[in-house]
Design an enzyme around this catalytic site. Structure first.
Site, PDB file in Angstrom:
ATOM      1  N   HIS A  99      18.081  33.618   3.605  1.00  0.00           N
ATOM      2  CA  HIS A  99      18.404  34.040   4.815  1.00  0.00           C
ATOM      3  C   HIS A  99      20.330  34.210   5.593  1.00  0.00           C
ATOM      4  O   HIS A  99      20.681  33.843   4.058  1.00  0.00           O
ATOM      5  CB  HIS A  99      17.976  32.639   5.964  1.00  0.00           C
ATOM      6  N   HIS A 101      22.871  32.725   7.614  1.00  0.00           N
ATOM      7  CA  HIS A 101      22.796  32.258   9.193  1.00  0.00           C
ATOM      8  C   HIS A 101      24.394  32.461   9.906  1.00  0.00           C
ATOM      9  O   HIS A 101      25.215  33.082   9.598  1.00  0.00           O
ATOM     10  CB  HIS A 101      24.500  30.975   8.285  1.00  0.00           C
TER      11      HIS A 101
END
Ligand code: AMP
Ligand code: ZN
Length: 137
Positions: A99, A101
Site C-alpha cells: 500500500h 500512504h
C-alpha cells in the site's frame, strides 16, 4: 490471501471509506490518520510489498497517487503531501499487503516523518555504489 485485511477491504468484503475505486485499485481513508485526509492506495491483488508488485502495478500506483494527491490538494487545501510506502517490519510496515500512504500536510502540523541526517563517508559511498551497481548492472 485469506486472512489479509487489505485484500478484504480492497475487494469490498469489509467496508471502508472509499475515495476512489477502479478495476485495479481501491483508495481508502486510513483508520488511524496522521493528518486530515490520510489515504491508502491498495491494489486489489495481493502483493506483500514493493519487491513483489509487477512493474505495471508499480507504475499505475504512482499515477494514481498523482491523481488522488492532486484532488486532495484542491479539495483540502493542504500545503504539502507525503507519499510514503513501507516495506518490512524494520521500515514500519504493519499490514503486509502493498500500500501507498498519501499524507496531506498542513502548515505547522505535528506529523513526524523526519530523521537525523548522517554523513556520507567515502568508505560507505564506495561500498554501496560497488555492491548495488553490481546487481543493477
Ligand atoms: P503500514 O504501517 O505502512 O503497514 O500502514 C498500515 C496502515 O493501515 C496504518 O496507517 C493503519 O492505520 C492502517 N490501517 C490498518 N487497518 C486498517 C483498516 N481496517 N482500515 C483503514 N486503515 C487501516
Ligand atoms: Zn492482501
Amino acid at each position: 490471501m485469506e486472512n489479509c485485511i487489505f485484500c478484504k477491504i480492497a475487494s469490498g468484503e469489509i467496508p471502508a471509506a472509499t475515495l476512489y475505486e477502479d478495476d485495479q485499485f481501491r483508495v481508502i481513508l486510513d483508520l488511524g490518520p496522521a493528518s486530515k485526509g490520510h489515504a491508502l492506495i491498495l491494489p486489489k491483488k495481493h502483493y506483500a510489498n514493493l519487491y513483489e508488485i509487477p512493474d505495471e502495478t508499480a507504475g499505475a500506483a504512482m499515477v494514481l497517487a498523482k491523481k488522488v494527491g492532486t484532488a486532495m490538494k484542491e479539495a483540502l487545501g493542504c500545503a504539502g503531501l507525503n507519499v510514503v510506502q513501507n516495506n518490512g517490519e524494520a521500515a514500519g510496515q504493519t499490514v503486509f499487503h502493498f500500500h501507498m500512504h498519501l499524507i496531506p500536510r498542513y502548515e505547522k502540523d505535528q506529523v513526524g516523518l523526519s530523521w537525523t541526517p548522517g554523513t556520507l563517508t567515502d568508505e560507505v559511498k564506495e561500498e554501496v555504489l560497488d555492491k548495488v551497481k553490481k546487481i543493477l548492472g
